[in-house]
Design a protein around this motif. Structure first.
Motif, PDB file in Angstrom:
ATOM      1  N   PRO A   1       0.839  -1.210   0.000  1.00  0.00           N
ATOM      2  CA  PRO A   1       0.000   0.000   0.000  1.00  0.00           C
ATOM      3  C   PRO A   1       0.865   1.248   0.000  1.00  0.00           C
ATOM      4  O   PRO A   1       1.993   1.241   0.506  1.00  0.00           O
ATOM      5  CB  PRO A   1      -0.794  -0.119   1.304  1.00  0.00           C
ATOM      6  N   ALA A   2       0.333   2.332  -0.560  1.00  0.00           N
ATOM      7  CA  ALA A   2       1.036   3.609  -0.483  1.00  0.00           C
ATOM      8  C   ALA A   2       1.059   4.125   0.941  1.00  0.00           C
ATOM      9  O   ALA A   2       2.040   4.751   1.375  1.00  0.00           O
ATOM     10  CB  ALA A   2       0.372   4.628  -1.403  1.00  0.00           C
ATOM     11  N   LEU A   3      -0.020   3.863   1.685  1.00  0.00           N
ATOM     12  CA  LEU A   3      -0.137   4.337   3.068  1.00  0.00           C
ATOM     13  C   LEU A   3      -1.183   3.498   3.785  1.00  0.00           C
ATOM     14  O   LEU A   3      -2.225   3.180   3.214  1.00  0.00           O
ATOM     15  CB  LEU A   3      -0.564   5.806   3.095  1.00  0.00           C
ATOM     16  N   ILE A   4      -0.893   3.157   5.037  1.00  0.00           N
ATOM     17  CA  ILE A   4      -1.875   2.502   5.903  1.00  0.00           C
ATOM     18  C   ILE A   4      -2.331   3.508   6.953  1.00  0.00           C
ATOM     19  O   ILE A   4      -1.506   4.051   7.695  1.00  0.00           O
ATOM     20  CB  ILE A   4      -1.276   1.268   6.599  1.00  0.00           C
ATOM     21  N   VAL A   5      -3.622   3.767   6.995  1.00  0.00           N
ATOM     22  CA  VAL A   5      -4.218   4.568   8.070  1.00  0.00           C
ATOM     23  C   VAL A   5      -4.934   3.572   8.968  1.00  0.00           C
ATOM     24  O   VAL A   5      -6.091   3.222   8.750  1.00  0.00           O
ATOM     25  CB  VAL A   5      -5.176   5.640   7.521  1.00  0.00           C
ATOM     26  N   GLY A   6      -4.201   3.070   9.967  1.00  0.00           N
ATOM     27  CA  GLY A   6      -4.685   1.975  10.796  1.00  0.00           C
ATOM     28  C   GLY A   6      -5.156   2.460  12.149  1.00  0.00           C
ATOM     29  O   GLY A   6      -4.353   2.597  13.061  1.00  0.00           O
ATOM     30  N   LEU A   7      -6.469   2.686  12.278  1.00  0.00           N
ATOM     31  CA  LEU A   7      -7.020   3.284  13.491  1.00  0.00           C
ATOM     32  C   LEU A   7      -8.181   2.485  14.059  1.00  0.00           C
ATOM     33  O   LEU A   7      -9.186   3.057  14.492  1.00  0.00           O
ATOM     34  CB  LEU A   7      -7.493   4.717  13.190  1.00  0.00           C
ATOM     35  N   PRO A   8      -8.095   1.142  14.104  1.00  0.00           N
ATOM     36  CA  PRO A   8      -9.246   0.390  14.610  1.00  0.00           C
ATOM     37  C   PRO A   8      -9.492   0.653  16.091  1.00  0.00           C
ATOM     38  O   PRO A   8      -8.562   0.822  16.883  1.00  0.00           O
ATOM     39  CB  PRO A   8      -8.850  -1.067  14.372  1.00  0.00           C
ATOM     40  N   VAL A   9     -10.752   0.682  16.450  1.00  0.00           N
ATOM     41  CA  VAL A   9     -11.176   0.928  17.821  1.00  0.00           C
ATOM     42  C   VAL A   9     -11.594  -0.386  18.457  1.00  0.00           C
ATOM     43  O   VAL A   9     -12.054  -1.299  17.761  1.00  0.00           O
ATOM     44  CB  VAL A   9     -12.343   1.938  17.839  1.00  0.00           C
ATOM     45  N   GLY A  10     -11.441  -0.504  19.767  1.00  0.00           N
ATOM     46  CA  GLY A  10     -11.983  -1.691  20.412  1.00  0.00           C
ATOM     47  C   GLY A  10     -11.183  -2.170  21.599  1.00  0.00           C
ATOM     48  O   GLY A  10     -10.169  -1.586  21.980  1.00  0.00           O
ATOM     49  N   PHE A  11     -11.655  -3.283  22.152  1.00  0.00           N
ATOM     50  CA  PHE A  11     -11.087  -3.839  23.377  1.00  0.00           C
ATOM     51  C   PHE A  11     -10.343  -5.146  23.137  1.00  0.00           C
ATOM     52  O   PHE A  11      -9.606  -5.608  24.008  1.00  0.00           O
ATOM     53  CB  PHE A  11     -12.194  -4.056  24.409  1.00  0.00           C
TER      54      PHE A  11
END
Length: 235
Positions: free
Chosen positions: A171-181
């Motif tokens: 990928p050119a960029l990963i915007v990895g912002l998953p929410v959770g527990f």
């Protein structure tokens, strides 16, 4: 033809469409700048963090947000190439993005979380739909050169990291912002170990699709600003 192209370039698409809307947004950003105070982010990183704060009124993102050194430049370059695409873990991200902004940069969006074959594969393998959706994106050749936004499913980010390391996805960029527990913090820590591709992550449990949308809108704004600056200097 040349005149029409120039006019399009000089018409902002990454701001609010009315003066009233622009004033509210600018005042909000000024409030965030004032209340956030000093920070360690670069001039290009801060607009991304600021828009994420704006999306949730949560100043914790000033400090929790981390960037690969080349993340913002890579995102801007991908957008300006007009050959990139956005691959998301869930439909919410695709729906939340501004259609005029996407059109300006020739961006298509993709998500596969609800596809019948993805669901069937997840059931057969006793895994998550998010894992199978990332695998489908890889099979279709959509990950390479894409901006991948993950805001909901930690398993999608974990699988994406595996695809980068083991399958050569780029990928050119990963915007990895998953929410959770469950695995959210761990998935982002894992992504932040990548050296093969640039990334933006949030430490800990916080995150969400709205933050991915905010980060992408910030990058779209930065890319358009860069274009407009170059247009002015060349005219």
């Amino acid at each position: 033809m040349t005149l029409a192209t120039t006019t399009t370039m000089l018409t902002p698409v990454t701001e609010q469409l009315t003066r009233a809307g622009q004033a509210i947004e600018h005042d909000s950003f000024a409030t965030i700048d004032r209340e956030a105070g000093p920070h360690a982010y670069s001039a290009e990183q801060w607009p991304v963090v600021r828009r994420m704060i704006h999306a949730n009124a949560d100043f914790d993102f000033n400090g929790l947000t981390r960037f690969h050194p080349g993340a913002v430049a890579a995102g801007i370059a991908a957008l300006r190439s007009r050959r990139s695409r956005i691959v998301a873990d869930v439909e919410m991200i695709c729906v939340g993005l501004s259609a005029p902004r996407l059109a300006h940069f020739g961006l298509a969006t993709h998500h596969f979380i609800a596809d019948a074959d993805v669901i069937a594969a997840a059931q057969a393998a006793d895994t998550t739909r998010a894992v199978q959706a990332m695998r489908k994106a890889q099979r279709l050749g959509l990950l390479d050169g894409a901006i991948v936004g993950i805001g909901n499913a930690p398993t999608a980010l974990i699988e994406l990291v595996r695809l980068v390391r083991e399958a050569g996805a780029r990928p050119a960029l990963i915007v990895g912002l998953p929410v959770g527990f469950v695995s959210a913090a761990e998935s982002k820590a894992l992504a932040a170990e990548l050296t093969e591709v640039p990334w933006i992550v949030i430490d800990g449990r916080k995150g969400g699709s709205t933050l991915v949308v905010a980060a992408l809108h910030a990058l779209l704004g930065l890319a358009e600003t860069r274009e407009r600056e170059e247009e002015r200097t060349s005219s």
